[in-house]
Design a protein around this motif. Structure first.
Motif, PDB file in Angstrom:
ATOM      1  N   PHE A  56       0.830  -1.199   0.000  1.00  0.00           N
ATOM      2  CA  PHE A  56       0.000   0.000   0.000  1.00  0.00           C
ATOM      3  C   PHE A  56       0.871   1.257   0.000  1.00  0.00           C
ATOM      4  O   PHE A  56       0.585   2.219  -0.722  1.00  0.00           O
ATOM      5  CB  PHE A  56      -0.929  -0.016   1.215  1.00  0.00           C
ATOM      6  CG  PHE A  56      -2.012  -1.042   1.119  1.00  0.00           C
ATOM      7  CD1 PHE A  56      -3.293  -0.687   0.727  1.00  0.00           C
ATOM      8  CD2 PHE A  56      -1.759  -2.375   1.419  1.00  0.00           C
ATOM      9  CE1 PHE A  56      -4.307  -1.638   0.637  1.00  0.00           C
ATOM     10  CE2 PHE A  56      -2.759  -3.329   1.331  1.00  0.00           C
ATOM     11  CZ  PHE A  56      -4.038  -2.967   0.934  1.00  0.00           C
ATOM     12  N   ASP A  57       1.928   1.268   0.813  1.00  0.00           N
ATOM     13  CA  ASP A  57       2.802   2.438   0.860  1.00  0.00           C
ATOM     14  C   ASP A  57       3.377   2.772  -0.513  1.00  0.00           C
ATOM     15  O   ASP A  57       3.542   3.943  -0.865  1.00  0.00           O
ATOM     16  CB  ASP A  57       3.963   2.194   1.837  1.00  0.00           C
ATOM     17  CG  ASP A  57       3.538   2.291   3.291  1.00  0.00           C
ATOM     18  OD1 ASP A  57       2.433   2.806   3.551  1.00  0.00           O
ATOM     19  OD2 ASP A  57       4.312   1.850   4.161  1.00  0.00           O
ATOM     20  N   HIS A  58       3.677   1.745  -1.320  1.00  0.00           N
ATOM     21  CA  HIS A  58       4.294   1.990  -2.615  1.00  0.00           C
ATOM     22  C   HIS A  58       3.342   2.640  -3.617  1.00  0.00           C
ATOM     23  O   HIS A  58       3.768   3.091  -4.676  1.00  0.00           O
ATOM     24  CB  HIS A  58       4.856   0.684  -3.179  1.00  0.00           C
ATOM     25  CG  HIS A  58       6.221   0.356  -2.658  1.00  0.00           C
ATOM     26  ND1 HIS A  58       6.447   0.068  -1.327  1.00  0.00           N
ATOM     27  CD2 HIS A  58       7.434   0.299  -3.271  1.00  0.00           C
ATOM     28  CE1 HIS A  58       7.739  -0.168  -1.150  1.00  0.00           C
ATOM     29  NE2 HIS A  58       8.354  -0.020  -2.300  1.00  0.00           N
ATOM     30  N   GLN A  96      -1.904  11.437 -20.214  1.00  0.00           N
ATOM     31  CA  GLN A  96      -2.829  12.069 -19.272  1.00  0.00           C
ATOM     32  C   GLN A  96      -2.781  11.410 -17.900  1.00  0.00           C
ATOM     33  O   GLN A  96      -2.778  10.186 -17.786  1.00  0.00           O
ATOM     34  CB  GLN A  96      -4.249  12.011 -19.821  1.00  0.00           C
ATOM     35  CG  GLN A  96      -5.227  12.897 -19.072  1.00  0.00           C
ATOM     36  CD  GLN A  96      -6.586  12.949 -19.754  1.00  0.00           C
ATOM     37  OE1 GLN A  96      -7.050  11.964 -20.319  1.00  0.00           O
ATOM     38  NE2 GLN A  96      -7.225  14.096 -19.708  1.00  0.00           N
ATOM     39  N   VAL A  97      -2.762  12.234 -16.889  1.00  0.00           N
ATOM     40  CA  VAL A  97      -2.800  11.748 -15.508  1.00  0.00           C
ATOM     41  C   VAL A  97      -4.203  11.234 -15.209  1.00  0.00           C
ATOM     42  O   VAL A  97      -5.196  11.941 -15.409  1.00  0.00           O
ATOM     43  CB  VAL A  97      -2.433  12.871 -14.521  1.00  0.00           C
ATOM     44  CG1 VAL A  97      -2.591  12.401 -13.082  1.00  0.00           C
ATOM     45  CG2 VAL A  97      -1.016  13.366 -14.775  1.00  0.00           C
ATOM     46  N   THR A  98      -4.293   9.994 -14.746  1.00  0.00           N
ATOM     47  CA  THR A  98      -5.592   9.410 -14.407  1.00  0.00           C
ATOM     48  C   THR A  98      -5.745   9.126 -12.927  1.00  0.00           C
ATOM     49  O   THR A  98      -6.857   8.863 -12.462  1.00  0.00           O
ATOM     50  CB  THR A  98      -5.819   8.096 -15.182  1.00  0.00           C
ATOM     51  OG1 THR A  98      -4.744   7.194 -14.898  1.00  0.00           O
ATOM     52  CG2 THR A  98      -5.870   8.362 -16.684  1.00  0.00           C
ATOM     53  N   TRP A  99      -4.633   9.165 -12.185  1.00  0.00           N
ATOM     54  CA  TRP A  99      -4.721   8.835 -10.761  1.00  0.00           C
ATOM     55  C   TRP A  99      -3.579   9.506 -10.005  1.00  0.00           C
ATOM     56  O   TRP A  99      -2.446   9.566 -10.492  1.00  0.00           O
ATOM     57  CB  TRP A  99      -4.640   7.324 -10.566  1.00  0.00           C
ATOM     58  CG  TRP A  99      -4.781   6.874  -9.141  1.00  0.00           C
ATOM     59  CD1 TRP A  99      -5.941   6.618  -8.478  1.00  0.00           C
ATOM     60  CD2 TRP A  99      -3.720   6.627  -8.202  1.00  0.00           C
ATOM     61  NE1 TRP A  99      -5.670   6.225  -7.186  1.00  0.00           N
ATOM     62  CE2 TRP A  99      -4.313   6.226  -6.994  1.00  0.00           C
ATOM     63  CE3 TRP A  99      -2.330   6.718  -8.278  1.00  0.00           C
ATOM     64  CZ2 TRP A  99      -3.572   5.906  -5.857  1.00  0.00           C
ATOM     65  CZ3 TRP A  99      -1.576   6.401  -7.149  1.00  0.00           C
ATOM     66  CH2 TRP A  99      -2.202   5.997  -5.954  1.00  0.00           C
ATOM     67  N   ILE A 100      -3.892  10.027  -8.833  1.00  0.00           N
ATOM     68  CA  ILE A 100      -2.882  10.600  -7.940  1.00  0.00           C
ATOM     69  C   ILE A 100      -3.164  10.093  -6.531  1.00  0.00           C
ATOM     70  O   ILE A 100      -4.299  10.138  -6.048  1.00  0.00           O
ATOM     71  CB  ILE A 100      -2.920  12.141  -7.939  1.00  0.00           C
ATOM     72  CG1 ILE A 100      -2.713  12.686  -9.353  1.00  0.00           C
ATOM     73  CG2 ILE A 100      -1.849  12.704  -7.006  1.00  0.00           C
ATOM     74  CD1 ILE A 100      -3.011  14.164  -9.480  1.00  0.00           C
ATOM     75  N   GLY A 101      -2.131   9.589  -5.889  1.00  0.00           N
ATOM     76  CA  GLY A 101      -2.240   9.178  -4.501  1.00  0.00           C
ATOM     77  C   GLY A 101      -1.275   9.974  -3.651  1.00  0.00           C
ATOM     78  O   GLY A 101      -0.140  10.231  -4.057  1.00  0.00           O
ATOM     79  N   THR A 102      -1.706  10.391  -2.488  1.00  0.00           N
ATOM     80  CA  THR A 102      -0.838  11.157  -1.594  1.00  0.00           C
ATOM     81  C   THR A 102      -1.148  10.811  -0.148  1.00  0.00           C
ATOM     82  O   THR A 102      -2.299  10.556   0.224  1.00  0.00           O
ATOM     83  CB  THR A 102      -0.991  12.679  -1.826  1.00  0.00           C
ATOM     84  OG1 THR A 102      -0.177  13.381  -0.887  1.00  0.00           O
ATOM     85  CG2 THR A 102      -2.425  13.131  -1.677  1.00  0.00           C
ATOM     86  N   ALA A 103      -0.108  10.774   0.669  1.00  0.00           N
ATOM     87  CA  ALA A 103      -0.253  10.483   2.099  1.00  0.00           C
ATOM     88  C   ALA A 103       0.907  11.121   2.838  1.00  0.00           C
ATOM     89  O   ALA A 103       1.935  11.464   2.242  1.00  0.00           O
ATOM     90  CB  ALA A 103      -0.297   8.980   2.351  1.00  0.00           C
TER      91      ALA A 103
END
Length: 251
Positions: A56-58, A96-103
C-alpha cells in the motif's frame, strides 16, 4: 492536491474503511488521499484508510512535495498536478494523468521508518537532476543500477532510487517532521521527467494482490476507483531492477 480534497468521514457505514476481526493486525492504518479520472471525464476525489504495509505504501510514497514534472504547459510541482493534466514522457509524448495518490509519512516512525533518498544536483550528469530532489521508497529511476553497469543485462531498467545511495551525491535522509509524498498513475506505464530525471509512473506490478487476503485485496482495489480491476493499468513497458534487499520483490 490535498487542499482540494474533502475532510475524512468517520462513519460506521464507510465502505472504504478497513474492518479487522481479532486478533489485532500487526500493522497500523494511515490516511491516503486519492483523485482519479474516470473514462467519462468525471473525477473521483476522496480518502482511504490504508494499512501500513509496503504494498500500500508503494502506491503513495514515490515523490516528495516539491518534485517538479515536465508538463504540456511547462513545469508542475507534484502537489499541483490534477487528474486530467498532461505530462511529458521520456519519448516526448504526452500522457494524461488518471490517478494521484498522496499520504503523509513520518521518517522517524519507530514501527515503520521510511527514509528518503535525496539526490543532489548533477548526480547523474549535467542537469540530472537540475536541482536536488527527494524520493521515497516507491520511486524508480530509468537508470542502470550501479552493480549492473558493464554487465550483459538490459540497461533501461526501472531501478529503486535507493539503490544509488553513495553517501555523497545520493544520500539517505530522515527529515525530523512528517512529509507529504505522492505517486502518479497514467493510462499506461511510462517514464516521466521529474527534475530532469526519468522516473516511473505508478504501476502495481504483474501480480500485485496474489499474496493478499481477500480483505486486503478489496482495500487495495478501492485505491483505484476509476478501474474495474487492476488489469486496467495495462502491460509494463519497462523491466524493473529488483530492490536491493530482495531480488524477488517486484514492488
Amino acid at each position: 492536491m490535498n487542499s482540494h480534497l474533502p475532510p475524512v468521514r468517520n462513519t460506521a457505514s464507510d465502505s472504504n474503511s478497513l474492518r479487522y476481526a481479532s486478533p489485532k493486525p500487526s500493522f497500523g492504518v494511515r490516511l491516503g488521499d486519492i483523485a482519479a479520472l474516470k473514462n467519462d471525464g468525471s473525477t473521483i476525489i476522496g480518502q482511504r484508510r490504508i494499512p501500513t504495509l509496503s504494498d500500500f505504501d508503494h502506491a503513495f510514497a514515490a515523490f516528495a512535495q516539491g518534485t517538479v514534472f515536465k508538463s504540456e504547459n511547462g513545469f508542475l510541482a507534484v502537489e499541483d498536478i490534477q487528474p486530467g493534466d498532461w505530462l511529458v514522457t521520456s519519448t516526448g509524448d504526452l500522457e494524461q494523468v488518471t490517478w494521484i495518490g498522496t499520504a503523509i509519512f513520518s521518517q522517524t516512525d519507530q514501527d515503520h521508518p521510511m527514509p528518503l533518498t535525496r539526490v543532489m544536483t548533477d548526480s547523474f550528469g549535467e542537469n540530472r537532476p537540475d536541482s536536488f530532489v527527494s524520493f521515497g521508497p516507491a520511486a524508480r529511476l530509468l537508470q542502470t543500477p550501479p552493480d549492473l553497469r558493464g554487465s550483459a543485462v538490459a540497461t533501461r531498467l526501472m531501478t529503486p532510487a535507493n539503490r544509488f545511495l553513495d553517501g555523497v551525491s545520493v544520500v539517505e535522509a530522515f527529515p525530523p517532521a512528517p512529509i507529504r509524498m505522492f505517486h502518479i498513475g497514467l493510462r499506461r506505464h511510462v517514464a516521466l521527467i521529474a527534475n530532469g530525471l526519468l522516473v516511473e509512473s505508478y504501476h502495481p506490478g504483474p501480480k500485485p494482490v496474489s499474496h493478499m487476503s481477500q480483505t486486503l485485496r478489496t482495500a487495495f482495489q478501492a485505491l483505484f476507483p476509476h478501474l474495474d480491476d487492476l488489469s486496467g493499468f495495462g502491460p509494463m513497458q519497462f523491466a524493473r531492477a529488483p530492490n536491493e534487499q530482495s531480488a524477488a520483490n517486484q514492488l
